[in-house]
Design an enzyme around this catalytic site. Structure first.
Site, mmCIF file in Angstrom:
data_model
loop_
_atom_site.group_PDB
_atom_site.id
_atom_site.type_symbol
_atom_site.label_atom_id
_atom_site.label_comp_id
_atom_site.label_asym_id
_atom_site.label_seq_id
_atom_site.Cartn_x
_atom_site.Cartn_y
_atom_site.Cartn_z
ATOM 1 N N ARG A 53 0.867 -1.185 0.000
ATOM 2 C CA ARG A 53 0.000 0.000 0.000
ATOM 3 C C ARG A 53 0.901 1.232 0.000
ATOM 4 O O ARG A 53 2.114 1.117 0.054
ATOM 5 C CB ARG A 53 -1.022 -0.004 1.162
ATOM 6 C CG ARG A 53 -0.662 -0.755 2.389
ATOM 7 C CD ARG A 53 0.449 -0.172 3.185
ATOM 8 N NE ARG A 53 0.210 1.235 3.463
ATOM 9 C CZ ARG A 53 1.117 2.132 3.676
ATOM 10 N NH1 ARG A 53 2.395 1.796 3.670
ATOM 11 N NH2 ARG A 53 0.829 3.390 3.913
ATOM 12 N N GLY A 54 0.269 2.406 -0.045
ATOM 13 C CA GLY A 54 1.052 3.622 -0.222
ATOM 14 C C GLY A 54 1.087 3.934 -1.718
ATOM 15 O O GLY A 54 1.394 3.054 -2.541
ATOM 16 N N ALA A 55 0.750 5.166 -2.066
ATOM 17 C CA ALA A 55 0.538 5.501 -3.477
ATOM 18 C C ALA A 55 1.698 5.084 -4.395
ATOM 19 O O ALA A 55 1.471 4.406 -5.408
ATOM 20 C CB ALA A 55 0.244 6.998 -3.588
ATOM 21 N N ARG A 90 -7.554 0.029 -6.466
ATOM 22 C CA ARG A 90 -7.678 1.111 -5.478
ATOM 23 C C ARG A 90 -7.865 2.415 -6.253
ATOM 24 O O ARG A 90 -6.984 2.810 -7.016
ATOM 25 C CB ARG A 90 -6.451 1.159 -4.548
ATOM 26 C CG ARG A 90 -6.349 -0.120 -3.691
ATOM 27 C CD ARG A 90 -5.533 0.066 -2.449
ATOM 28 N NE ARG A 90 -6.113 0.998 -1.519
ATOM 29 C CZ ARG A 90 -5.454 1.519 -0.488
ATOM 30 N NH1 ARG A 90 -4.196 1.196 -0.290
ATOM 31 N NH2 ARG A 90 -6.046 2.354 0.329
ATOM 32 N N GLN A 206 -1.955 2.616 10.074
ATOM 33 C CA GLN A 206 -0.660 2.615 9.369
ATOM 34 C C GLN A 206 0.413 3.359 10.162
ATOM 35 O O GLN A 206 1.598 3.074 10.029
ATOM 36 C CB GLN A 206 -0.804 3.283 7.992
ATOM 37 C CG GLN A 206 -1.569 2.476 6.975
ATOM 38 C CD GLN A 206 -3.037 2.859 6.924
ATOM 39 O OE1 GLN A 206 -3.618 3.273 7.930
ATOM 40 N NE2 GLN A 206 -3.653 2.713 5.779
ATOM 41 N N ASP A 247 -1.862 10.927 -1.808
ATOM 42 C CA ASP A 247 -2.233 9.914 -2.803
ATOM 43 C C ASP A 247 -2.611 10.533 -4.132
ATOM 44 O O ASP A 247 -2.597 9.865 -5.155
ATOM 45 C CB ASP A 247 -3.380 9.063 -2.269
ATOM 46 C CG ASP A 247 -2.910 8.259 -1.081
ATOM 47 O OD1 ASP A 247 -2.883 8.809 0.035
ATOM 48 O OD2 ASP A 247 -2.523 7.095 -1.276
HETATM 49 O O1 MRU Z 1 -4.393 3.356 2.335
HETATM 50 P P1 MRU Z 1 -2.906 3.490 2.214
HETATM 51 O O2 MRU Z 1 -2.164 2.870 3.340
HETATM 52 O O3 MRU Z 1 -2.403 3.040 0.860
HETATM 53 O O4 MRU Z 1 -2.685 5.047 2.299
HETATM 54 C C1 MRU Z 1 -1.380 5.585 2.214
HETATM 55 C C2 MRU Z 1 -1.359 7.043 2.415
HETATM 56 O O5 MRU Z 1 -2.357 7.697 2.584
HETATM 57 C C3 MRU Z 1 -0.034 7.704 2.289
HETATM 58 O O6 MRU Z 1 0.087 8.781 3.155
HETATM 59 C C4 MRU Z 1 0.103 8.171 0.844
HETATM 60 O O7 MRU Z 1 0.019 7.071 -0.022
HETATM 61 C C5 MRU Z 1 1.334 8.899 0.573
HETATM 62 S S1 MRU Z 1 2.681 7.833 0.720
HETATM 63 C C6 MRU Z 1 3.996 8.010 0.041
#
Ligand code: MRU
Length: 370
Positions: A53-55, A90, A206, A247
């Site tokens: 996960r994470g963009a 997603r 997270q 994101d």
């Molecule tokens: O739902 P997630 O865990 O994928 O959400 C991640 C976030 O909101 C991060 O802050 C975002 O992706 C920026 S990360 C480099």
């Protein structure tokens, strides 16, 4: 970044590219395990269940997912179907669409037999660029932190520089370094005494599970707080800066990030605390001007609200992960996973190209008319 003295990335090729390896983030911080992904379906499932996960990391996983799909079937139909399947996993993080479009553009004009290798090369390039962008965001953010730390009153010089962050925007959310945590790692390594307030980030936690894990392994002083504590800490001068990831960032500088980010921005604004957003170019959606109206917000399962996952700490099941119910039987839950912070609440954007105002002019100044 480091785990027990060993340098890791979040995603890597196995068997010359017949599969990809990832860290299973659903097991952190209690169990460090890796997974092999050998098919398109496996990649799509890893993204939607938040094994990754994470963009930025979602984008790289999607790119490798296309590679796996083309290894199995390099036809036009397979390419189109795989693109749609991965893109639907997603909806909020724009890096996924961006990375998929990049790979598709590279392979679409090739003979089918050449496509899988070309997809592998392009996905690898995206991964390497992500690492370089994180490192560069870190350098630019370090300068911001150093200037803020130096501008503090004389009696606060030498004290830890207190940064608050929300969700996980560290190396686990990218390939390496991270976005919002990259300046923190650079500052720690540069000798700036830094301390991080880590929002737990309900419902998936997270912050409590991933950000705390990362910071701990890198030796960065940090304290986990409940999501509602940030405003109180800001009122009492205990936060020098807020920094978060994103994101999706509109061309006008609106910032979509994990649910709860907007409330932190409001509290920061009310207390005169600078609020920074760290991002690579891959997170900018140039097609969108109004984030609140136009960014699709992922609604995840209500069970993430009504239940919570943790480690059983005693008894015969000690050491196992378990999910427990928080709410009464029959109470509904609602789980929007992201919110939008309007540009007017963002002090500046910290990118791999430098620091800019959160505005169309600011972003154009860095990226031209991208
Ligand atoms: O739902 P997630 O865990 O994928 O959400 C991640 C976030 O909101 C991060 O802050 C975002 O992706 C920026 S990360 C480099």
């Amino acid at each position: 970044m480091n785990i027990d003295g060993k340098a890791w990335r979040t995603i890597w090729l196995e068997e010359g590219g017949r599969s990809i390896g990832v860290i299973d983030q659903t097991q952190l911080p209690h169990h460090f395990t890796t997974r092999s992904i050998a098919s398109l379906d496996g990649a799509a499932e890893a993204i939607s269940t938040m094994v990754v996960r994470g963009a930025p990391l979602i984008g790289v996983t999607g790119a490798y997912g296309l590679m796996l799909a083309l290894q199995a079937d390099p036809s036009d139909g397979s390419l189109a179907a795989a693109f749609e399947q991965l893109n639907a996993t997603r909806p909020t993080a724009v890096n996924l669409r961006w990375a998929l479009e990049r790979v598709r553009a590279k392979v679409a004009g090739l003979q089918p037999a050449e496509r899988a290798e070309a997809a592998k090369a392009e996905a690898g390039a995206i991964a390497e660029e992500d690492v370089a962008m994180g490192a560069s965001i870190g350098e630019h953010g370090l300068q911001v932190f150093q200037q803020l730390a130096a501008a503090r009153p004389a009696e606060r010089q030498g004290q830890p520089f207190n940064v608050l962050t929300h969700c996980n925007a560290g190396w686990l959310a990218t390939v390496d370094w991270g976005t919002a945590l990259a300046p923190i790692y650079k500052a720690h390594r540069a000798g700036l005494p830094i301390h991080v307030w880590v929002d737990e980030t309900r419902p998936r936690n997270q912050g409590a599970s991933l950000t705390a894990f990362e910071l701990g392994r890198e030796g960065v002083p940090h304290t986990v707080i409940v999501d509602n504590a940030g405003g109180h800490l800001m009122q009492h001068g205990q936060v020098d800066a807020v920094i978060v990831g994103t994101d999706r960032t509109t061309r006008t500088g609106d910032v979509c990030n994990k649910i709860g980010t907007y409330l932190k921005a409001l509290a920061a604004h009310d207390n005169g605390v600078p609020f920074y957003v760290a991002l690579p170019a891959s997170t900018i959606d140039w097609t969108i001007g109004d984030g609140v109206a136009e960014i699709p917000i992922e609604a995840r399962s209500a069970q993430e609200v009504t239940h919570i996952q943790g480690l059983i700490s005693s008894g015969s099941a000690a050491g196992q992960l378990a999910s427990v119910q928080l709410t009464p039987d029959g109470s509904a839950g609602f789980n929007p996973a992201f919110d939008v912070t309007p540009a007017r609440l963002v002090s500046a954007l910290i990118t791999e190209r430098g620091v800019a105002a959160a505005s169309e002019e600011g972003l154009k100044g860095l990226y031209g008319n991208a």
